[in-house]
Write a protein that holds these residues in place. Sequence first.
Motif, mmCIF file in Angstrom:
data_model
loop_
_atom_site.group_PDB
_atom_site.id
_atom_site.type_symbol
_atom_site.label_atom_id
_atom_site.label_comp_id
_atom_site.label_asym_id
_atom_site.label_seq_id
_atom_site.Cartn_x
_atom_site.Cartn_y
_atom_site.Cartn_z
ATOM 1 N N ALA A 87 115.804 13.018 -32.566
ATOM 2 C CA ALA A 87 114.804 12.520 -33.506
ATOM 3 C C ALA A 87 113.765 11.662 -32.797
ATOM 4 O O ALA A 87 112.571 11.728 -33.115
ATOM 5 C CB ALA A 87 115.486 11.727 -34.620
ATOM 6 N N LYS A 88 114.210 10.852 -31.842
ATOM 7 C CA LYS A 88 113.275 9.985 -31.115
ATOM 8 C C LYS A 88 112.178 10.798 -30.433
ATOM 9 O O LYS A 88 111.007 10.412 -30.429
ATOM 10 C CB LYS A 88 114.024 9.162 -30.075
ATOM 11 C CG LYS A 88 114.828 8.007 -30.626
ATOM 12 C CD LYS A 88 115.506 7.269 -29.489
ATOM 13 C CE LYS A 88 116.384 6.146 -30.000
ATOM 14 N NZ LYS A 88 117.070 5.450 -28.892
ATOM 15 N N LYS A 89 112.570 11.915 -29.836
ATOM 16 C CA LYS A 89 111.582 12.746 -29.138
ATOM 17 C C LYS A 89 110.541 13.275 -30.118
ATOM 18 O O LYS A 89 109.340 13.292 -29.811
ATOM 19 C CB LYS A 89 112.290 13.900 -28.430
ATOM 20 C CG LYS A 89 113.193 13.457 -27.284
ATOM 21 C CD LYS A 89 113.867 14.656 -26.627
ATOM 22 C CE LYS A 89 114.777 14.216 -25.484
ATOM 23 N NZ LYS A 89 115.454 15.368 -24.839
ATOM 24 N N ASP A 90 111.011 13.721 -31.283
ATOM 25 C CA ASP A 90 110.063 14.240 -32.275
ATOM 26 C C ASP A 90 109.176 13.134 -32.827
ATOM 27 O O ASP A 90 107.975 13.345 -33.070
ATOM 28 C CB ASP A 90 110.825 14.921 -33.419
ATOM 29 C CG ASP A 90 111.185 16.359 -33.091
ATOM 30 O OD1 ASP A 90 110.719 16.866 -32.059
ATOM 31 O OD2 ASP A 90 111.940 16.982 -33.865
ATOM 32 N N LEU A 91 109.745 11.953 -33.056
ATOM 33 C CA LEU A 91 108.940 10.845 -33.561
ATOM 34 C C LEU A 91 107.882 10.444 -32.542
ATOM 35 O O LEU A 91 106.741 10.130 -32.908
ATOM 36 C CB LEU A 91 109.847 9.652 -33.891
ATOM 37 C CG LEU A 91 110.753 9.827 -35.111
ATOM 38 C CD1 LEU A 91 111.761 8.691 -35.193
ATOM 39 C CD2 LEU A 91 109.936 9.891 -36.403
ATOM 40 N N ALA A 99 112.054 15.314 -37.362
ATOM 41 C CA ALA A 99 112.682 14.061 -36.939
ATOM 42 C C ALA A 99 113.471 13.430 -38.077
ATOM 43 O O ALA A 99 114.602 12.960 -37.881
ATOM 44 C CB ALA A 99 111.621 13.091 -36.436
ATOM 45 N N THR A 108 115.994 3.994 -35.238
ATOM 46 C CA THR A 108 116.523 4.560 -34.000
ATOM 47 C C THR A 108 116.777 3.528 -32.918
ATOM 48 O O THR A 108 117.073 3.891 -31.799
ATOM 49 C CB THR A 108 115.563 5.630 -33.433
ATOM 50 O OG1 THR A 108 114.340 5.009 -33.025
ATOM 51 C CG2 THR A 108 115.294 6.704 -34.455
ATOM 52 N N TYR A 159 106.768 17.956 -36.487
ATOM 53 C CA TYR A 159 107.600 17.084 -35.647
ATOM 54 C C TYR A 159 108.191 15.948 -36.483
ATOM 55 O O TYR A 159 109.365 15.595 -36.340
ATOM 56 C CB TYR A 159 106.771 16.495 -34.506
ATOM 57 C CG TYR A 159 106.360 17.483 -33.454
ATOM 58 C CD1 TYR A 159 107.275 17.959 -32.511
ATOM 59 C CD2 TYR A 159 105.046 17.939 -33.372
ATOM 60 C CE1 TYR A 159 106.887 18.861 -31.525
ATOM 61 C CE2 TYR A 159 104.654 18.840 -32.393
ATOM 62 C CZ TYR A 159 105.572 19.300 -31.472
ATOM 63 O OH TYR A 159 105.197 20.190 -30.501
ATOM 64 N N TYR A 160 107.364 15.364 -37.341
ATOM 65 C CA TYR A 160 107.802 14.217 -38.131
ATOM 66 C C TYR A 160 108.909 14.613 -39.112
ATOM 67 O O TYR A 160 109.957 13.954 -39.190
ATOM 68 C CB TYR A 160 106.609 13.638 -38.893
ATOM 69 C CG TYR A 160 106.939 12.409 -39.708
ATOM 70 C CD1 TYR A 160 107.057 11.167 -39.099
ATOM 71 C CD2 TYR A 160 107.119 12.486 -41.080
ATOM 72 C CE1 TYR A 160 107.349 10.036 -39.838
ATOM 73 C CE2 TYR A 160 107.409 11.364 -41.831
ATOM 74 C CZ TYR A 160 107.525 10.135 -41.212
ATOM 75 O OH TYR A 160 107.820 9.017 -41.955
ATOM 76 N N ALA A 181 105.468 7.499 -37.885
ATOM 77 C CA ALA A 181 106.520 7.803 -36.917
ATOM 78 C C ALA A 181 107.002 6.544 -36.216
ATOM 79 O O ALA A 181 108.198 6.404 -35.930
ATOM 80 C CB ALA A 181 106.010 8.816 -35.888
#
Length: 651
Positions: A627-631, A615, A650, A611-612, A642
Motif C-alpha cells: 500500500a505504501k508504494k501505491d500511496l 492502496a 502505515t 493507485y490510490y 495519499a
Amino acid sequence: MKKILSILLLLSALFPMQEAEAQYNHRHYILMGRIDLSNQEYSEAIQNFNIAILAKPNDFEGYFLRGIAKYSLSDFNGAIEDFTRTIELHPLYVRAYQYRGIANDNLSNYSSAMDDFRYAIAMDPYNEELHLACGSTLMHLNDYNGAIAEFDTALIINPDNSNALISRGIAKRYIEDLDGAVQDLNLAVYNDFFNVEAVIRRGMIEIERENYDLAMKDFNEALKMDRENPFIYFNRAVAYLNLGDTISALKDYEKVNNLDQRNALTYFNRAIIYSNLGEYDVAMALYNKTIEINPSNIYGYFNRGILYYKLEMWDAAEEDFTTVIDLFPDFIDAWVNRAAVRFEKNDRKGAEMDRYHAREIMAFVSEKDANIDSLYRQYAGKDYNKIIQFESDFVSGDAHGNYTQFADITIMPFKNYVVNIVTDKNPHIDATLSQLSETEILNGSLAYVINDVREDGHVSNINDSVINYAKSEPLREFLTGLYNLEVSNYQRGADIFRSLIDDPVLGVYACINLAAMLYEKAELVLVDDNFDNSVYITQKRVSGKTYNYSKATPDYQESAATLEAALAKNKRNAYLWYDLGNIHLQMKDYPRAIDDYTMAVKYDSNLAEAYYNRALTLLFLRKDDLAKKDLSKAGELGVKEAYVVMKRFTE
C-alpha cells in the motif's frame, strides 16, 4: 519530524543555470518547485519537479528535490527512491546519501541508514550534520555511547551547534546522566536563546529530576516563543500533575486536543483523569475518541472495559476485554478482568476458563529469564507498536492543517470515471476524444472525469445550446444522455447510452456512462428499499433468541457486466478497468478489485486514482508495504489525500 529544508540555501551554488534554451522549461519548473518547497507546499512542489524531470530526465537535481518534498510529506519510501536515482546520476553527491540515510532511519532501516552515513562521512568527514544524523541513528539502535561520540565529533567541528548539544543531552539522559544532560541543554539555550526545543527538552529532564518548578519555568518560557505548540502544553500538563494541580493539567491537555485533534494519547490521559474524578460520561466519550483514532490499540479498550465494569455494563465490558485479548492474547490483566465480568454475568464456566488462561500465562512468564518481555516477541516491530502506541504527532504550527499529511479528511476511495464535458486545461483524454472535441468545436472538451455530479460543488457544462451545437446526431444523443445522467433521469439516460453501445466512435464512452448510471441506480434502489423496510433493520429478541436483520447490498452485477462487455472490445482502456475495480471493491471482491486496478495502471501508468484506490484496498487487507508504494505513486501524481492515509495508517 526532522527538517532537511536547509539544503535549499545552497541550491543556487550547486546548480548553476543552464544557458541552453532547450533547458529553459526545466529550470523554470525547478525554480517553481523550489519556491513551493520554501512555502511548505510540498504536493505542489512534486508536480513541478515531475515536469522538470520529464523535460530533463537525466538531471539529478529534479529527483533530489522531489525526494526532499516527499520526505517532508512523510513519504519516506518515495523519498528513498528519488535519492537513489539521484545517486545513480551523481554518485558523489553527498547530500543524497545523507538524506537517504535520514529517510531510512525514519523507516527503521537502521543498517541501511548507517551505510549511507558512513559512505557520506568518508567523502565529507568534516560535515557536522552527517555526524549528527549518524548519532541519531545510533540512538535508535540504543547505542547511546556511540551516539555521544558522533555528537562530540560534530561539536569539535562546530562547538556552537545547538542541535548537537540537544541530541547529546538527550543521549546522556538515556545513560542516566541527568546532570550532564542538563548541562548540554543549558549550553544549547546559551548558544541559541530562542531555541524552543532546547528549552522544552530541558524542562522534560527537570521533570525526571523532580524539579517541577524549574520544569514549569521552562515550559512557560517555551510558550512565550511558540504558543501554538501542543507538545509544550502536553509536557506542562505532566508537570502540573506532578504538582498536584489536576485542573490546570486538564486545561493544558484540552489545549493539546484543540491544536491537535488526532492526538489519541492526550484523549487517553484526559479520560483517565476524568474517570478518577468520577465523571464517567466525559471519560467514556474520551475513551471512544481514543479508540476511534487508534482502533488497534489495546489500552483504549482495556480502560474503557474497566469503566464499563464500574458502570455495571457487563456485556460492553466483556466485549472490550475480548477485543484486547484478540489483539494481544497474552495480556494477563485482560483475562483476569474478563473473568470478573463473566462472574458478574453468572457465567461461571467462562470465568474459570479465563482464570485458567491467566494462570497459564503467569506460569510461562515466571519460567522465562526475560520475564514479561518474553511475551512480546511475537508482536515485535510495527504490529506491536500499533497495539501499544497512541497516535500523538505533536505538530508544531499545524493547528490549522497546513501540512498535507496531517489534514483531517474522510478516507474514501475515488469514485468512477465518466465521459463528460469539462473546461480543465489538462483533461484526461484519448485520441478519439481529442478529435471529437476539435471537430465538433464544443464549449469545452469531452474527457474522462471523476463522476461528481451528486456533489455540492459540481458545475454542469451541459445545456440545450451545447447539445444542439453538436454536428452529428450520435453526439447529440450522447450529450442528451449526459444531461439525463446529471439530472438523475436514470431510465432515459440508460436507454440513450444503450442505443449507442455499438457506435464505432462513441460506443466505449457510452458503456462507461451507462455503467456509472446503473451503479448509481443500484445504490439509489438500495436506499429506497432500506428506507421502506427500516422497521426491520434492527436486532430483536424473541423467546430468548436473537434475530439479526442486516441491510441488503446493492446489485452491481448489471453495471459490472456492462464494463466487462466493453473491455472485450477495448482491453487497453484504463478507465474501464478502473471503474470495474471500483465495482468489485464495493462488492467486497478485493482480489479482483486489485487485479482491475493493476490492469488500469498497466495501460495508464499515470492514473493516480487507480493507485490510490488500490492502496486503500491493500490497507484493508493489511498489506501495508504494498500500500505504501501505491500511496507514494498516487501522491507523486497529485493525490494529496495519499499523504494523509500514509501518515495515518502505515507508520
